[in-house]
Structure formats: structure tokens, C-alpha cells
Write a protein that holds these residues in place. Sequence first.
Motif, PDB file in Angstrom:
ATOM      1  N   PHE A 176     -30.075 -74.571 -42.883  1.00 42.66           N
ATOM      2  CA  PHE A 176     -28.995 -75.384 -42.324  1.00 42.66           C
ATOM      3  C   PHE A 176     -28.280 -74.629 -41.197  1.00 42.66           C
ATOM      4  CE2 PHE A 176     -24.510 -76.848 -42.418  1.00 42.66           C
ATOM      5  CZ  PHE A 176     -24.702 -78.195 -42.119  1.00 42.66           C
ATOM      6  N   ARG A 177     -27.961 -73.360 -41.459  1.00 41.38           N
ATOM      7  CA  ARG A 177     -27.273 -72.551 -40.440  1.00 41.38           C
ATOM      8  C   ARG A 177     -28.147 -72.367 -39.200  1.00 41.38           C
ATOM      9  NH1 ARG A 177     -25.559 -69.776 -45.182  1.00 41.38           N
ATOM     10  NH2 ARG A 177     -27.213 -68.210 -44.937  1.00 41.38           N
ATOM     11  N   SER A 178     -29.426 -72.144 -39.434  1.00 34.22           N
ATOM     12  CA  SER A 178     -30.364 -71.961 -38.335  1.00 34.22           C
ATOM     13  C   SER A 178     -30.537 -73.265 -37.540  1.00 34.22           C
ATOM     14  CB  SER A 178     -31.691 -71.454 -38.908  1.00 34.22           C
ATOM     15  OG  SER A 178     -32.757 -71.810 -38.090  1.00 34.22           O
ATOM     16  N   ALA A 179     -30.612 -74.401 -38.238  1.00 38.44           N
ATOM     17  CA  ALA A 179     -30.744 -75.707 -37.573  1.00 38.44           C
ATOM     18  C   ALA A 179     -29.517 -75.998 -36.713  1.00 38.44           C
ATOM     19  CB  ALA A 179     -30.936 -76.815 -38.610  1.00 38.44           C
ATOM     20  N   LEU A 180     -28.336 -75.607 -37.209  1.00 36.14           N
ATOM     21  CA  LEU A 180     -27.116 -75.812 -36.423  1.00 36.14           C
ATOM     22  C   LEU A 180     -27.129 -74.981 -35.153  1.00 36.14           C
ATOM     23  CD1 LEU A 180     -24.028 -76.322 -38.714  1.00 36.14           C
ATOM     24  CD2 LEU A 180     -24.610 -77.598 -36.671  1.00 36.14           C
ATOM     25  N   ARG A 181     -27.677 -73.767 -35.247  1.00 36.38           N
ATOM     26  CA  ARG A 181     -27.801 -72.940 -34.036  1.00 36.38           C
ATOM     27  C   ARG A 181     -28.776 -73.600 -33.052  1.00 36.38           C
ATOM     28  NH1 ARG A 181     -27.500 -68.707 -37.845  1.00 36.38           N
ATOM     29  NH2 ARG A 181     -29.770 -68.432 -37.884  1.00 36.38           N
ATOM     30  N   ASN A 182     -29.873 -74.142 -33.566  1.00 33.99           N
ATOM     31  CA  ASN A 182     -30.871 -74.816 -32.711  1.00 33.99           C
ATOM     32  C   ASN A 182     -30.270 -76.030 -32.013  1.00 33.99           C
ATOM     33  OD1 ASN A 182     -32.660 -72.936 -33.761  1.00 33.99           O
ATOM     34  ND2 ASN A 182     -33.568 -74.368 -35.236  1.00 33.99           N
ATOM     35  N   VAL A 183     -29.574 -76.839 -32.796  1.00 31.66           N
ATOM     36  CA  VAL A 183     -28.953 -78.062 -32.265  1.00 31.66           C
ATOM     37  C   VAL A 183     -27.809 -77.690 -31.321  1.00 31.66           C
ATOM     38  CG1 VAL A 183     -27.570 -80.076 -32.939  1.00 31.66           C
ATOM     39  CG2 VAL A 183     -29.660 -79.516 -34.201  1.00 31.66           C
ATOM     40  N   GLY A 184     -27.047 -76.667 -31.704  1.00 29.46           N
ATOM     41  CA  GLY A 184     -25.918 -76.217 -30.894  1.00 29.46           C
ATOM     42  C   GLY A 184     -26.326 -75.724 -29.516  1.00 29.46           C
ATOM     43  N   ALA A 185     -27.541 -75.179 -29.442  1.00 28.68           N
ATOM     44  CA  ALA A 185     -28.044 -74.660 -28.161  1.00 28.68           C
ATOM     45  C   ALA A 185     -28.294 -75.781 -27.140  1.00 28.68           C
ATOM     46  CB  ALA A 185     -29.324 -73.854 -28.384  1.00 28.68           C
ATOM     47  N   LEU A 186     -28.310 -77.032 -27.598  1.00 27.42           N
ATOM     48  CA  LEU A 186     -28.495 -78.171 -26.682  1.00 27.42           C
ATOM     49  C   LEU A 186     -27.186 -78.537 -25.975  1.00 27.42           C
ATOM     50  CD1 LEU A 186     -30.587 -80.462 -29.093  1.00 27.42           C
ATOM     51  CD2 LEU A 186     -31.503 -79.226 -27.107  1.00 27.42           C
ATOM     52  N   VAL A 187     -26.073 -77.938 -26.448  1.00 25.31           N
ATOM     53  CA  VAL A 187     -24.748 -78.242 -25.897  1.00 25.31           C
ATOM     54  C   VAL A 187     -24.358 -77.211 -24.849  1.00 25.31           C
ATOM     55  CG1 VAL A 187     -22.301 -78.598 -26.483  1.00 25.31           C
ATOM     56  CG2 VAL A 187     -24.065 -79.125 -28.178  1.00 25.31           C
ATOM     57  N   LYS A 188     -23.792 -77.665 -23.749  1.00 29.39           N
ATOM     58  CA  LYS A 188     -23.346 -76.713 -22.721  1.00 29.39           C
ATOM     59  C   LYS A 188     -22.047 -76.039 -23.166  1.00 29.39           C
ATOM     60  CE  LYS A 188     -22.899 -79.659 -19.226  1.00 29.39           C
ATOM     61  NZ  LYS A 188     -22.417 -80.543 -18.133  1.00 29.39           N
ATOM     62  N   PRO A 189     -21.792 -74.817 -22.684  1.00 31.10           N
ATOM     63  CA  PRO A 189     -20.513 -74.167 -23.015  1.00 31.10           C
ATOM     64  C   PRO A 189     -19.357 -75.087 -22.624  1.00 31.10           C
ATOM     65  CG  PRO A 189     -21.985 -72.620 -21.923  1.00 31.10           C
ATOM     66  CD  PRO A 189     -22.639 -73.975 -21.828  1.00 31.10           C
ATOM     67  N   GLY A 190     -18.398 -75.233 -23.514  1.00 31.07           N
ATOM     68  CA  GLY A 190     -17.277 -76.152 -23.257  1.00 31.07           C
ATOM     69  C   GLY A 190     -17.570 -77.572 -23.698  1.00 31.07           C
ATOM     70  N   GLY A 191     -18.843 -77.844 -24.017  1.00 35.75           N
ATOM     71  CA  GLY A 191     -19.233 -79.172 -24.498  1.00 35.75           C
ATOM     72  C   GLY A 191     -18.946 -79.310 -25.985  1.00 35.75           C
ATOM     73  N   HIS A 192     -19.235 -80.490 -26.525  1.00 36.49           N
ATOM     74  CA  HIS A 192     -18.853 -80.785 -27.902  1.00 36.49           C
ATOM     75  C   HIS A 192     -20.028 -81.099 -28.832  1.00 36.49           C
ATOM     76  CE1 HIS A 192     -15.004 -81.388 -25.786  1.00 36.49           C
ATOM     77  NE2 HIS A 192     -14.467 -80.999 -26.931  1.00 36.49           N
ATOM     78  N   LEU A 193     -19.790 -80.802 -30.095  1.00 38.01           N
ATOM     79  CA  LEU A 193     -20.700 -81.180 -31.172  1.00 38.01           C
ATOM     80  C   LEU A 193     -19.910 -82.134 -32.063  1.00 38.01           C
ATOM     81  CD1 LEU A 193     -23.314 -80.693 -32.939  1.00 38.01           C
ATOM     82  CD2 LEU A 193     -22.036 -78.843 -34.039  1.00 38.01           C
ATOM     83  N   GLU A 223     -18.185 -73.258 -41.485  1.00 34.83           N
ATOM     84  CA  GLU A 223     -18.595 -71.879 -41.193  1.00 34.83           C
ATOM     85  C   GLU A 223     -19.920 -71.839 -40.418  1.00 34.83           C
ATOM     86  OE1 GLU A 223     -18.418 -69.860 -45.003  1.00 34.83           O
ATOM     87  OE2 GLU A 223     -16.272 -70.330 -45.130  1.00 34.83           O
ATOM     88  N   ALA A 224     -20.831 -72.746 -40.761  1.00 34.05           N
ATOM     89  CA  ALA A 224     -22.113 -72.798 -40.060  1.00 34.05           C
ATOM     90  C   ALA A 224     -21.913 -73.230 -38.599  1.00 34.05           C
ATOM     91  CB  ALA A 224     -23.069 -73.755 -40.768  1.00 34.05           C
ATOM     92  N   VAL A 225     -20.974 -74.150 -38.385  1.00 35.62           N
ATOM     93  CA  VAL A 225     -20.653 -74.619 -37.033  1.00 35.62           C
ATOM     94  C   VAL A 225     -20.042 -73.477 -36.215  1.00 35.62           C
ATOM     95  CG1 VAL A 225     -19.112 -76.162 -35.728  1.00 35.62           C
ATOM     96  CG2 VAL A 225     -20.470 -77.069 -37.628  1.00 35.62           C
ATOM     97  N   GLU A 226     -19.101 -72.760 -36.821  1.00 32.08           N
ATOM     98  CA  GLU A 226     -18.490 -71.601 -36.147  1.00 32.08           C
ATOM     99  C   GLU A 226     -19.562 -70.551 -35.844  1.00 32.08           C
ATOM    100  OE1 GLU A 226     -15.039 -70.926 -35.578  1.00 32.08           O
ATOM    101  OE2 GLU A 226     -14.128 -72.658 -36.574  1.00 32.08           O
ATOM    102  N   GLY A 227     -20.458 -70.351 -36.794  1.00 32.52           N
ATOM    103  CA  GLY A 227     -21.527 -69.365 -36.643  1.00 32.52           C
ATOM    104  C   GLY A 227     -22.529 -69.723 -35.564  1.00 32.52           C
ATOM    105  N   ALA A 228     -22.559 -71.006 -35.204  1.00 36.82           N
ATOM    106  CA  ALA A 228     -23.482 -71.461 -34.151  1.00 36.82           C
ATOM    107  C   ALA A 228     -22.822 -71.370 -32.770  1.00 36.82           C
ATOM    108  CB  ALA A 228     -23.932 -72.893 -34.436  1.00 36.82           C
ATOM    109  N   GLY A 229     -21.608 -70.810 -32.716  1.00 41.16           N
ATOM    110  CA  GLY A 229     -20.951 -70.598 -31.421  1.00 41.16           C
ATOM    111  C   GLY A 229     -19.933 -71.667 -31.048  1.00 41.16           C
ATOM    112  N   PHE A 230     -19.364 -72.333 -32.047  1.00 42.70           N
ATOM    113  CA  PHE A 230     -18.411 -73.419 -31.801  1.00 42.70           C
ATOM    114  C   PHE A 230     -17.062 -73.129 -32.445  1.00 42.70           C
ATOM    115  CE2 PHE A 230     -22.482 -75.363 -31.147  1.00 42.70           C
ATOM    116  CZ  PHE A 230     -22.282 -76.398 -30.232  1.00 42.70           C
ATOM    117  N   ASP A 231     -16.007 -73.739 -31.887  1.00 43.31           N
ATOM    118  CA  ASP A 231     -14.692 -73.744 -32.525  1.00 43.31           C
ATOM    119  C   ASP A 231     -14.434 -75.153 -33.031  1.00 43.31           C
ATOM    120  OD1 ASP A 231     -14.031 -71.058 -31.875  1.00 43.31           O
ATOM    121  OD2 ASP A 231     -13.568 -71.687 -29.814  1.00 43.31           O
TER     122      ASP A 231
END
Length: 264
Positions: A176-193, A223-231
Motif C-alpha cells: 500500500f505504501r509503495s503503491a501510494l509512492r507510485n501513484v504520488g509520482a504522477l502528481v507535480k510538486p504543488g499538485g494534489h492527491l 502516514e502512507a500519504v505523508e511518506g509518499a511526499g505529501f502534506d
Amino acid sequence: APAAFTDAAVYQQSFDPREYLKEFYSLSDGQGQPNTFLMQNLRSLFKMFSLEGLRGDTLIDVGCGPTIYQLLSACERFREVIASDYADQNRRELEKWLKNEAGAFDWRPVVKYVCELEGDREKWAEKEEKLRKKVRQVLKCDVTKANPVDPVSLPPADCVLSTLCLEAACKDPATFRSALRNVGALVKPGGHLVMVTVLRETYYAFNKRVFSCLRLERNEVEEAVEGAGFDVKFSEVQPYLPGDVRTDCEAVLSLVARRRASLT
């Protein structure tokens, strides 16, 4: 609960989009009881896509299944939408509606409900047309891949939306944490999930088939969302009414997070 994790091959083989839509996406059931789960999720999506800053050029929907309900509020805020799902039959079912083909699922009651939330029930036909125009691509995706839409490579998007997908696609918390990182990488910095995730659910069932679900707590998702580089900017939990034999879901989490500018 299913004896084992329902893997991607099972979805490809035995997930029936028509039966799924019939079971979970009518505004009221056969007994005329309102579909509170769907209505609650539509209200949450309306609320999240009304938040400041949730707009832009491109939105990618990851794990759309055969549904469009999750895009009805989103399509007002983004210029184009890229939908994606693992199962071929789900993408075909979605295409059927997008192309307005005979036999496509009737989303009108759901579209009207969202238009009502937005203040004008009569705009439903306009909204359908808008959404059909805005969905530019329907791609295959696999959230366990570093690039979920591989072999396609997409420019980073303003927003990635994922509803009721990751918890079904991931066999354990690490995946799950790894999938969130994969999906999160599709978002530009400053963009939203934007996410809608069921909590403490281990299975859902329809048409005599049972599908597994990763049992998650709110803090694990956050925590997984934060760990994928998001606030996390918005997070809200709604209880799921007990007594539904089709699932042991206990609550639904709606969440908006913003991708950090620098990789920390």
C-alpha cells in the motif's frame, strides 16, 4: 472474508462491471432504500473539489473501475481527465458510457444528484456532455508499477484522484505504501492527491463473488500519504452504517493532500 488476497488476475478474469454497477451504483436499491454510501461519497467529492487550489489542467483518475461518479465534481475544476484501470472489461464499460453507446450504464440519477449539490439539477445533460469531452484517454494502469500507466509516460498532473482502489489492489501495508509512492509520482510538486478509501474493511462481495480488501486505519493511510511526499490538507471520516452483508467496511476516509515541492 476471502481466504486469500484477490490478485489482479482474478479481477481481470472474474470482476463483472455490469453486476458491480447494478449492485453499488443505483441511487436506491431494489427495496427503494437510498444508497447512503454512494451519496455520502458524492458529497465528500463535491466538498473536496470545492476546496481552494483544487483546479488545473490535468487530472488523472487511478483505478477508476467502470464508474464515472468520482469525476462529476472533478470535471468542473480541470480541463482534461485521464482515466485508468487495470481490468480491460472495466475500461470497456467506461468507454461505452463515454461514447454514449446503447446499453451503457445509466448514470443520470447520480449526475442529477451531483448537479443538485452544485445548485442546479437541470444542468445534468450539460455535465454529462462536459465529462464526455474532458476524458481524453482511458489507459491501463497497475499501481504496483513504479510508473502505474507504463508503457505510457504522462507529464506530471495537477491532480491525481483515486477512489476505492488502493485498498483492494494492495495485499499488505508495505505494498500500500509503495503503491501510494507510485501513484504520488504522477502528481507535480504543488499538485494534489484526492482519495476516498474504506477503513477497516477486509472484503466486499457481489454477484456471489468475494473480493479482498486491505484493512486500513485512518492513521495508516495518512502516514502512507505523508511518506509518499505529501502534506495532508483535508481529512474526514464518515461512519459506514453496519448491517450490510456485502461488506464489513466500518468507515470511509476522504482526503486531500498536496505534494511537497522538495523531496524530503
